[in-house]
Design an enzyme around this catalytic site. Structure first.
Site, PDB file in Angstrom:
ATOM      1  N   ASP A 268      21.306  11.623   0.944  1.00 27.49           N
ATOM      2  CA  ASP A 268      22.540  12.366   0.736  1.00 27.49           C
ATOM      3  C   ASP A 268      22.206  13.856   0.667  1.00 27.49           C
ATOM      4  O   ASP A 268      21.037  14.256   0.695  1.00 27.49           O
ATOM      5  CB  ASP A 268      23.261  11.891  -0.529  1.00 27.49           C
ATOM      6  CG  ASP A 268      24.776  12.036  -0.424  1.00 27.49           C
ATOM      7  OD1 ASP A 268      25.233  12.946   0.303  1.00 27.49           O
ATOM      8  OD2 ASP A 268      25.495  11.254  -1.044  1.00 27.49           O
ATOM      9  N   PHE A 269      23.223  14.672   0.566  1.00 27.48           N
ATOM     10  CA  PHE A 269      23.106  16.121   0.673  1.00 27.48           C
ATOM     11  C   PHE A 269      22.193  16.666  -0.431  1.00 27.48           C
ATOM     12  O   PHE A 269      22.552  16.648  -1.605  1.00 27.48           O
ATOM     13  CB  PHE A 269      24.505  16.739   0.566  1.00 27.48           C
ATOM     14  CG  PHE A 269      24.648  18.114   1.126  1.00 27.48           C
ATOM     15  CD1 PHE A 269      25.257  18.322   2.345  1.00 27.48           C
ATOM     16  CD2 PHE A 269      24.180  19.219   0.431  1.00 27.48           C
ATOM     17  CE1 PHE A 269      25.419  19.606   2.870  1.00 27.48           C
ATOM     18  CE2 PHE A 269      24.329  20.497   0.939  1.00 27.48           C
ATOM     19  CZ  PHE A 269      24.947  20.696   2.170  1.00 27.48           C
TER      20      PHE A 269
END
Length: 732
Positions: A268-269
């Site tokens: 994820d980011f």
């Protein structure tokens, strides 16, 4: 194992390409840049993104949506980089691209898998025209805490329902073949348990017992793998002390080795870097090591792989072949998407904004709306209605009607409720008056001006649209209190004092605490955030063009103190005694036994999982089974008659639940195992047959094995999780 000549040819092509790549080019494939954020490219002395792409130091791009820029960057990658490897362009496309469909939680409320699949296919068609070939959707976290903002992005509280929608949406996005130019690679997220965040706060820890993890949170991901999902995203969460970005036990041993998932896994980011803040890694070097050992192929935005993997190889911590495995999976995805042969978007569909697309959005919105209250069958509105007043800022807000994650939505395609009912009233010669009263849904209520008061007083019905704006749910938008913002609540109360014929429409991305709405409304329609065509859908339901057929995919609590509340909880050693539902919430009463209850509120949900009213009534009868005693390899066949005993043709959602009465560990009171949405005409009787494999009753037993235990079972069939007919059967 390679199955045919085409697979062998693809493998040889990819192996040949890997053999030509430098280590920096390999790491470039494992790096996803964010053009929008540009996240300081420290490893390259702040070189701009075009330079990274030209050097082969980026393999995918997130958040670029302009078609011309996408073509420009792709041209640099294909025609100017040394090896000409195409980029993949990715985006969080959650419930529509230009045409916005209802939020995923609302789609689950439709219980219509076919419509959800069609919506995903339309979304893929629109996104791929821009050159986007990868969406970070569906979110398949089983969500039981409405305080969590991202509950809007998923499909509710039940693993079977979530799994069913996961497969439908993946089919819609990816189509029959990823190489189709209109195919969008799906990404099931967030692996795993992210929705069980403590206190409902995003990015918090997720303390999930292993058995619950196996039986509740993992099944939707296994269903996704079986459906052929192209990619999976690891979650932000710390699961039992181990952040998912470095969880080798689940990402490597379970997902890769046991489930044989050979697609791409993306972080994820910035989540790999965040393992440092979580206290799981000393620095970026250790974060990179733990993530690549867990076989996360692509690092989203942060630069730990680019900065440290080469040194980790030199120091002998990892082997180059581990990097090659990651790169091979990335190149394989690009090959399957046809990007090596056709890297540019040359789609020029004329069907965009077609009647077909709009009708799918309209029908899905209609079928997601849930009628929660309808005193004296006040709805649908009768033909003698001559004057209507519409109140509330959400009634005419295009952005808020679309809901969270609709940043690419075409606002010109949105038909608000006010626009829709205005058009309808003009056609029907009904007098209509509109006043938002509040400028937005978060401000305090002061007063209603005299002109509006008079309109409210003279109206046959007052339709009040209340709820959450689009930024009150989604990622990082969590709430401790789930009631209406106070200004809206006071406004609704004042309107009900003037005119009792109040129909309240609720726009929201989660279950709200709605006792004040119920007490001040004759009828309540829960509309979620219904998307571009949501305004017309609400109008159609209110005036009886369609009968409401939405059913709750998540239980509605009476108060925040009940959360988490869900239908499939375990049995109690001291079950709560049945109290009159009329006990007023917040009033104290004396305990009438040593049982599991609250002193100040009924223990049951306000509305149970699967609940929803219609403009007609359905009668269930004659439940039958093919067998009373079954073997492990059998299927339980359940037969039920359902009759529409009302005067309106309508859909009904028939739900089938199973109870494993006694187990080596305690078992849920009920578990959804099948459902079907059926259109039944007035006075029509339909007989339905459900065939449920006995092997679908498996659970994690006392020894940690996934088994069906012999013994007594019950099957329940009904319109929601509480109102069911039942029969006993046995597995030997």
């Amino acid at each position: 194992m390679l199955s045919n000549n085409k697979d062998i040819e693809e493998s040889n092509f990819i192996d040949s390409l890997i053999g030509k790549m430098t280590i920096r080019e390999k790491l470039g494939q494992m790096y996803q840049i964010c053009i929008e954020a540009n996240n300081e490219n420290v490893a390259f002395n702040l070189e701009d993104d075009r330079s990274l792409v030209k050097k082969g130091f980026a393999g995918s791009v997130i958040n670029l949506v302009d078609r011309n820029l996408i073509q420009e960057y792709q041209k640099i990658a294909v025609e100017e980089s040394r090896l000409g490897i195409p980029l993949i362009f990715a985006r969080d496309i959650i419930h529509g691209f230009n045409l916005i469909f209802p939020i995923p939680l609302a789609q689950a409320a439709s219980w219509n898998l076919e419509l959800a699949e069609k919506a995903a296919a339309i979304t893929a068609k629109e996104a791929t025209i821009c050159g986007i070939r990868w969406t970070f959707s569906p979110m398949i976290d089983v969500s039981r805490n409405p305080k969590w903002g991202r509950v809007a992005e998923g499909y509710g509280e039940d693993a079977f329902l979530v799994s069913s929608f996961a497969q439908a949406v993946i089919r819609g996005y990816q189509g029959e073949n990823l190489s189709d130019p209109s195919s969008l690679a799906a990404c099931s997220k967030h692996f795993v348990g992210y929705s069980a965040t403590e206190d409902g706060r995003d990015y918090n820890v997720t303390p999930i017992p292993p058995r619950e993890l196996n039986d509740v949170y993992l099944p939707p991901f296994l269903s996704s793998v079986k459906a052929g999902v192209a990619t999976i995203m690891a979650g932000f969460n710390d699961l039992d002390g181990i952040p998912m970005s470095g969880n080798k036990e689940l990402l490597k041993k379970l997902l890769r080795d046991e489930w044989n998932f050979d697609g791409v896994v993306v972080s994820d980011f910035n989540s790999i870097t965040e393992m440092i803040f979580q206290g799981f890694c000393q620095d970026g070097k250790e974060a990179a090591l733990k993530s690549i050992e867990s076989e996360i192929d692509i690092e989203m935005v942060s630069l730990n792989y680019m900065n440290f993997i080469e040194k980790l190889i030199e120091e002998g911590y990892i082997d180059t072949e581990l990097v090659n495995k990651c790169v091979r999976r990335i190149l394989n995805l690009k090959h399957k998407l046809g990007l090596f042969k056709n890297p540019y978007s040359n789609n020029n569909f004329t069907e965009i904004n077609s009647d077909f697309d709009n009708n799918v959005a309209l029908e899905l919105a209609e079928q997601s709306l849930i009628l929660l209250k309808n005193n004296a069958s006040f709805l649908p509105l009768k033909d003698d209605v001559q004057k209507i007043t519409v109140i509330g800022p959400l009634a005419d807000s295009k952005i808020d009607q679309m809901g969270c994650w609709s940043m690419d939505g075409d606002i010109d395609r949105v038909v608000t409720f006010y626009e829709s009912i205005k058009s309808y009233c003009l056609e029907q010669n009904i007098e209509l008056y509109y006043d938002s009263i509040l400028p937005d849904c978060r401000v305090s209520f002061e007063t209603i001006d005299d002109v509006t008061v008079e309109h409210i007083r003279r109206s046959d019905v007052v339709i009040v649209v209340v709820g959450e704006d689009s930024l009150m749910n989604g990622e990082k938008h969590c709430r401790a209190y789930l009631s209406l913002p106070l200004g809206q609540s006071k406004m609704l109360e004042k309107i009900a004092e003037i005119n009792k014929n109040v129909v309240t429409v609720v726009y929201a991305g989660r279950p709200l605490i709605i006792k004040d709405i119920l007490s001040n409304s004759t009828s309540v329609l829960y509309a979620w955030h219904p998307g571009s065509m949501g305004g017309k859908a609400v109008t159609n339901i209110l005036f009886g063009k369609s009968s409401p057929s939405g059913r709750l995919p998540i239980s509605f609590p009476r108060a925040e103190g009940q959360i988490p509340i869900y239908y499939s909880h375990k049995n109690y050693g001291r079950p709560p005694l049945e109290r009159p539902i009329s006990v007023n919430d917040g009033d104290f009463h004396n305990s009438i036994g040593w049982t599991s209850e609250y002193l100040d509120i009924n223990h049951k949900p306000l509305f149970p999982f699967g609940y929803g009213m219609s403009y007609t009534k359905f009668e269930y009868s004659e439940i039958k089974l093919n067998k009373i005693i079954l073997d492990i390899d059998d299927s339980l066949e359940v037969y039920i008659n359902v009759k529409n005993v009302g005067s309106v043709d309508s859909y009904e959602v028939i739900q089938v639940y199973i109870t494993d009465v006694v187990g080596s560990v305690t078992r849920p009171q009920k578990e959804l195992k099948a459902f079907e949405k059926v259109f039944i005409k007035q006075e029509e009787i339909v007989q339905l047959k459900f065939s449920i494999p006995v092997k679908s009753f498996k659970f994690t037993d006392i020894n940690g094995d996934f088994v069906v235990e012999p013994g007594q079972f019950k099957v329940w069939v009904g319109s929601n999780s509480e109102e069911c007919l039942n029969m006993e059967f046995y597995v030997k």
